[in-house]
Design a protein around this motif. Structure first.
Motif, PDB file in Angstrom:
ATOM      1  N   ASN A  67       0.852  -1.295  -0.147  1.00 15.26           N
ATOM      2  CA  ASN A  67       0.001  -0.005  -0.003  1.00 15.26           C
ATOM      3  C   ASN A  67       0.805   1.222  -0.120  1.00 15.26           C
ATOM      4  OD1 ASN A  67       1.023  -0.224   2.512  1.00 15.26           O
ATOM      5  ND2 ASN A  67      -0.769   0.144   3.426  1.00 15.26           N
ATOM      6  N   PHE A  68       2.178   1.201  -0.247  1.00 19.35           N
ATOM      7  CA  PHE A  68       3.037   2.230  -0.379  1.00 19.35           C
ATOM      8  C   PHE A  68       3.365   2.662  -1.837  1.00 19.35           C
ATOM      9  CE2 PHE A  68       6.349   5.287   0.652  1.00 19.35           C
ATOM     10  CZ  PHE A  68       5.852   5.696   1.831  1.00 19.35           C
ATOM     11  N   HIS A  69       3.457   4.003  -2.032  1.00 22.27           N
ATOM     12  CA  HIS A  69       3.694   4.335  -3.559  1.00 22.27           C
ATOM     13  C   HIS A  69       4.690   5.314  -3.610  1.00 22.27           C
ATOM     14  CE1 HIS A  69      -0.460   2.345  -4.248  1.00 22.27           C
ATOM     15  NE2 HIS A  69      -0.622   3.167  -3.353  1.00 22.27           N
ATOM     16  N   ILE A  70       5.340   5.153  -4.917  1.00 20.09           N
ATOM     17  CA  ILE A  70       6.391   6.212  -5.390  1.00 20.09           C
ATOM     18  C   ILE A  70       5.697   7.382  -5.655  1.00 20.09           C
ATOM     19  CG2 ILE A  70       8.227   6.491  -6.854  1.00 20.09           C
ATOM     20  CD1 ILE A  70       8.693   4.490  -4.674  1.00 20.09           C
ATOM     21  N   CYS A  71       6.245   8.489  -5.664  1.00 23.29           N
ATOM     22  CA  CYS A  71       5.613   9.784  -5.925  1.00 23.29           C
ATOM     23  C   CYS A  71       5.298   9.769  -7.308  1.00 23.29           C
ATOM     24  CB  CYS A  71       6.578  11.067  -5.487  1.00 23.29           C
ATOM     25  SG  CYS A  71       6.053  12.447  -6.132  1.00 23.29           S
ATOM     26  N   GLN A  72       6.141   9.499  -8.444  1.00 25.20           N
ATOM     27  CA  GLN A  72       6.196   9.607  -9.711  1.00 25.20           C
ATOM     28  C   GLN A  72       5.009   8.718 -10.282  1.00 25.20           C
ATOM     29  OE1 GLN A  72       9.023   9.583  -8.250  1.00 25.20           O
ATOM     30  NE2 GLN A  72      10.189  11.095  -9.249  1.00 25.20           N
ATOM     31  N   ASP A  73       4.799   7.605  -9.581  1.00 23.96           N
ATOM     32  CA  ASP A  73       3.722   6.288  -9.777  1.00 23.96           C
ATOM     33  C   ASP A  73       2.295   6.975  -9.783  1.00 23.96           C
ATOM     34  OD1 ASP A  73       5.804   4.812 -10.576  1.00 23.96           O
ATOM     35  OD2 ASP A  73       5.641   3.614  -8.799  1.00 23.96           O
ATOM     36  N   GLU A  74       2.147   7.884  -8.786  1.00 14.47           N
ATOM     37  CA  GLU A  74       1.066   8.748  -8.556  1.00 14.47           C
ATOM     38  C   GLU A  74       0.871   9.692  -9.309  1.00 14.47           C
ATOM     39  OE1 GLU A  74      -1.327   6.952  -6.697  1.00 14.47           O
ATOM     40  OE2 GLU A  74       0.352   5.462  -6.786  1.00 14.47           O
ATOM     41  N   LEU A  92       6.739   8.478  -1.918  1.00 14.06           N
ATOM     42  CA  LEU A  92       7.974   8.696  -1.709  1.00 14.06           C
ATOM     43  C   LEU A  92       9.090   9.043  -2.712  1.00 14.06           C
ATOM     44  CD1 LEU A  92       9.888   7.393   0.684  1.00 14.06           C
ATOM     45  CD2 LEU A  92       9.930   5.166  -0.635  1.00 14.06           C
ATOM     46  N   CYS A  93       9.868   9.897  -2.350  1.00 14.42           N
ATOM     47  CA  CYS A  93      10.927  10.411  -3.173  1.00 14.42           C
ATOM     48  C   CYS A  93      12.047   9.676  -2.999  1.00 14.42           C
ATOM     49  CB  CYS A  93      10.838  11.811  -3.069  1.00 14.42           C
ATOM     50  SG  CYS A  93       9.603  13.034  -3.611  1.00 14.42           S
ATOM     51  N   PRO A  94      13.039   9.733  -3.864  1.00 12.57           N
ATOM     52  CA  PRO A  94      14.179   8.790  -4.053  1.00 12.57           C
ATOM     53  C   PRO A  94      15.365   9.787  -3.248  1.00 12.57           C
ATOM     54  CG  PRO A  94      13.907   9.910  -6.127  1.00 12.57           C
ATOM     55  CD  PRO A  94      12.779   9.795  -5.171  1.00 12.57           C
ATOM     56  N   ARG A  95      15.397  10.943  -2.752  1.00 10.53           N
ATOM     57  CA  ARG A  95      16.338  11.705  -2.265  1.00 10.53           C
ATOM     58  C   ARG A  95      15.623  12.101  -0.952  1.00 10.53           C
ATOM     59  NH1 ARG A  95      20.647  13.975  -5.306  1.00 10.53           N
ATOM     60  NH2 ARG A  95      20.168  13.478  -7.454  1.00 10.53           N
ATOM     61  N   ARG A  96      16.369  11.957   0.247  1.00  6.63           N
ATOM     62  CA  ARG A  96      16.218  12.417   1.583  1.00  6.63           C
ATOM     63  C   ARG A  96      15.621  13.711   1.720  1.00  6.63           C
ATOM     64  NH1 ARG A  96      17.695   9.569   6.168  1.00  6.63           N
ATOM     65  NH2 ARG A  96      19.287   8.625   5.057  1.00  6.63           N
ATOM     66  N   CYS A 100       6.982  15.221  -2.084  1.00  8.66           N
ATOM     67  CA  CYS A 100       6.080  14.870  -3.433  1.00  8.66           C
ATOM     68  C   CYS A 100       4.874  16.006  -3.557  1.00  8.66           C
ATOM     69  CB  CYS A 100       5.615  13.565  -3.069  1.00  8.66           C
ATOM     70  SG  CYS A 100       4.539  13.088  -4.681  1.00  8.66           S
ATOM     71  N   CYS A 101       5.221  16.510  -4.611  1.00  7.50           N
ATOM     72  CA  CYS A 101       4.169  17.491  -5.049  1.00  7.50           C
ATOM     73  C   CYS A 101       3.033  17.227  -6.047  1.00  7.50           C
ATOM     74  CB  CYS A 101       4.748  18.987  -5.562  1.00  7.50           C
ATOM     75  SG  CYS A 101       5.723  19.647  -4.198  1.00  7.50           S
ATOM     76  N   ALA A 102       1.862  17.571  -5.828  1.00  6.68           N
ATOM     77  CA  ALA A 102       1.028  17.177  -6.900  1.00  6.68           C
ATOM     78  C   ALA A 102       0.865  18.317  -7.863  1.00  6.68           C
ATOM     79  CB  ALA A 102      -0.718  16.944  -6.325  1.00  6.68           C
ATOM     80  N   GLU A 103       1.124  19.566  -7.442  1.00  5.14           N
ATOM     81  CA  GLU A 103       1.140  20.754  -8.242  1.00  5.14           C
ATOM     82  C   GLU A 103       2.147  21.455  -7.762  1.00  5.14           C
ATOM     83  OE1 GLU A 103      -2.444  22.879  -8.827  1.00  5.14           O
ATOM     84  OE2 GLU A 103      -3.693  21.149  -8.623  1.00  5.14           O
ATOM     85  N   LEU A 104       2.809  22.369  -8.599  1.00  2.12           N
ATOM     86  CA  LEU A 104       4.089  23.062  -8.174  1.00  2.12           C
ATOM     87  C   LEU A 104       3.650  24.435  -8.171  1.00  2.12           C
ATOM     88  CD1 LEU A 104       7.062  21.404 -10.128  1.00  2.12           C
ATOM     89  CD2 LEU A 104       6.419  21.401  -8.152  1.00  2.12           C
TER      90      LEU A 104
END
Length: 104
Positions: A67-74, A92-96, A100-104
């Motif tokens: 049930n955990f998703h990578i940011c870009q997948d969503e 989840l983002c790969p850098r510490r 994760c933004c839906a809109e910038l």
């Protein structure tokens, strides 16, 4: 468009067939197990370390839950902490420290 598809298929075939042109062996192994390559030395929760990626420069992390998703997948975008999001989302983002933004 059909020509472009054929050229891309040929390029992918060559990348797999010619030694040295494809992904590193450790990266292929990580992706085969549906892992993600992170810049971190340790995997964030709920991921578990599963070796290395990109010739031992990154950590291969495998999701231990479903049930955990990578940011870009969503459909999100990973951005540095200095950038303000109009709308943040779970992912989840790969850098510490990145978010994760839906809109910038």
């Amino acid at each position: 468009m059909k020509l472009f598809s054929c050229l891309m298929a040929l390029l992918l075939f060559l990348l797999q067939a010619v030694p040295g042109l494809g992904l590193p062996r450790d990266t292929r192994r990580c992706l085969e197990y549906h892992g993600y390559c992170f810049h971190l030395k340790s995997c964030p929760e709920p991921f578990a370390a599963f070796g290395t990626c990109y010739r031992r420069r990154r950590t291969c992390c495998v999701d231990t839950t479903s049930n955990f998703h990578i940011c870009q997948d969503e459909g999100g975008h990973c951005v540095s902490p200095e950038i303000r999001c109009l709308q943040e989302q779970e992912g989840l983002c790969p850098r510490r420290g990145w978010k994760c933004c839906a809109e910038l």
